[in-house]
Design an enzyme around this catalytic site. Structure first.
Site, PDB file in Angstrom:
ATOM      1  N   ASP A  10       0.909  -1.402   0.010  1.00 23.07           N
ATOM      2  CA  ASP A  10      -0.071  -0.145  -0.037  1.00 23.07           C
ATOM      3  C   ASP A  10       0.870   1.296   0.068  1.00 23.07           C
ATOM      4  O   ASP A  10       2.131   1.243   0.609  1.00 23.07           O
ATOM      5  CB  ASP A  10      -0.689   0.087   1.399  1.00 23.07           C
ATOM      6  CG  ASP A  10      -1.689   1.144   1.458  1.00 23.07           C
ATOM      7  OD1 ASP A  10      -2.413   1.646   0.579  1.00 23.07           O
ATOM      8  OD2 ASP A  10      -1.590   1.831   2.620  1.00 23.07           O
ATOM      9  N   ASP A  12      -0.221   5.259   0.663  1.00 21.31           N
ATOM     10  CA  ASP A  12      -0.629   6.346   1.557  1.00 21.31           C
ATOM     11  C   ASP A  12      -0.697   5.504   2.822  1.00 21.31           C
ATOM     12  O   ASP A  12      -1.421   4.692   3.241  1.00 21.31           O
ATOM     13  CB  ASP A  12      -1.990   7.210   1.409  1.00 21.31           C
ATOM     14  CG  ASP A  12      -1.847   7.906   0.062  1.00 21.31           C
ATOM     15  OD1 ASP A  12      -0.590   8.074  -0.527  1.00 21.31           O
ATOM     16  OD2 ASP A  12      -2.919   8.340  -0.502  1.00 21.31           O
ATOM     17  N   ASP A 218      -1.998  -0.371   6.010  1.00 21.30           N
ATOM     18  CA  ASP A 218      -2.464   0.091   7.141  1.00 21.30           C
ATOM     19  C   ASP A 218      -3.931   0.302   7.303  1.00 21.30           C
ATOM     20  O   ASP A 218      -4.360   0.634   8.318  1.00 21.30           O
ATOM     21  CB  ASP A 218      -1.888   1.501   7.278  1.00 21.30           C
ATOM     22  CG  ASP A 218      -2.321   2.805   6.164  1.00 21.30           C
ATOM     23  OD1 ASP A 218      -2.404   2.269   5.494  1.00 21.30           O
ATOM     24  OD2 ASP A 218      -2.894   3.812   6.771  1.00 21.30           O
TER      25      ASP A 218
END
Length: 282
Positions: A10, A12, A218
């Site tokens: 991932d 961001d 996240d």
């Protein structure tokens, strides 16, 4: 037969800092992975043009996955032959898993009328609105709005209104995923299914006996790929719980937040590979 090693990440809040979008702390580990010939595959809610710009900054020449798993982009000559079910577009073999962005225009327009002031989507906001919602410079906000499959939504209404919003979109055939900042309205796809498809292409191309892959994320929209990979690395975020996973084992948690936790977690994964002798199978 060989073994393939892959890192699916991932962006961001994981490889990129949640607030500054910087990745400096991860650069030494990115360079280490490249020296070990372990591809770093970006998997993001970001658009194709956004990821292309970041790949150029990082000198990354590997495939990538856009818009929460809506499509996989593979450089034209990356594998010996083109994978099945792909179309050649702008120098990439593209495997699409979602209908185009325009599919969600009418349902969202109806919901704007039914739920005034409850949400803002990128298409309605334009580049200036996207810049305001994301904190991106205007030029980068324009890139974020060049979507091909999905529509990000910033929610501002109540929980009851959100339930209605989600129900109506499901009735229109959309799948809504919650990320770190936005809800993403798209087709029946996710990062996990895209990861599995691309992992199979690597395995087939290499004639590999097995694949050892690490997925990093996240947010809850990362959960499908975190569950699908051989190992999962969770990146802590300020003020938000770690993603909830179906799996119970094979899970690492990075120390710190953002790219600092990313770097520490990837190093821990590499140490794990070397300590159990996995890398000697390559």
């Amino acid at each position: 037969m060989s073994v393939v090693y892959l890192v699916f990440t991932d962006l961001d809040g994981s490889l990129l800092d949640h607030d500054t979008y910087r990745y400096d702390a991860a650069v030494p580990v990115l360079e280490l992975l490249e020296s070990l010939r372990i591809p770093v595959i970006m998997v993001s809610s970001k658009t194709r043009v956004e990821i292309l710009a970041l790949r150029e900054e990082l000198a990354n020449e590997h495939p990538f996955i856009v818009e929460n798993g809506a499509a996989v982009m593979i450089p034209e000559n990356y594998f010996i032959r083109a994978p099945e079910s792909c179309e050649l577009r702008d120098g990439f073999w593209v495997r699409s898993f979602s209908p185009p962005r325009e599919s969600w225009s009418a349902p969202l327009a109806a919901l704007h009328a039914a739920l005034p002031g409850c949400f803002e989507d990128f298409a309605s906001a334009g580049a200036e609105g996207v810049a305001r919602m994301t904190g991106l410079p205007l030029e980068k906000a324009g890139l974020a709005n060049k979507r091909e499959y999905s529509e990000p939504v910033q929610w501002r209404g109540s929980d009851e209104e959100l339930d209605y919003f989600l129900l109506e979109l499901a009735g229109a055939g959309a799948t809504v995923m919650r990320g770190g900042r936005f809800y993403s309205v798209g087709g029946d796809c996710d990062k996990g299914r895209a990861l599995c498809w691309l992992r199979d292409q690597y395995r087939l191309a290499a004639g590999a006996s097995s694949v050892y892959d690490l997925a990093i994320g996240d947010g809850q929209n990362d959960a499908p790929m975190l569950d699908a990979a051989h190992r999962a690395l969770l990146i802590p975020a300020h003020g938000r719980a770690l993603p909830q996973l179906s799996r119970k084992d094979g899970v690492l948690v990075g120390e710190g937040v953002g790219p600092q936790a990313w770097a520490a977690g990837v190093q821990a994964w590499l140490q794990e590979l070397y300590s159990d002798g996995t890398q000697t199978d390559d």
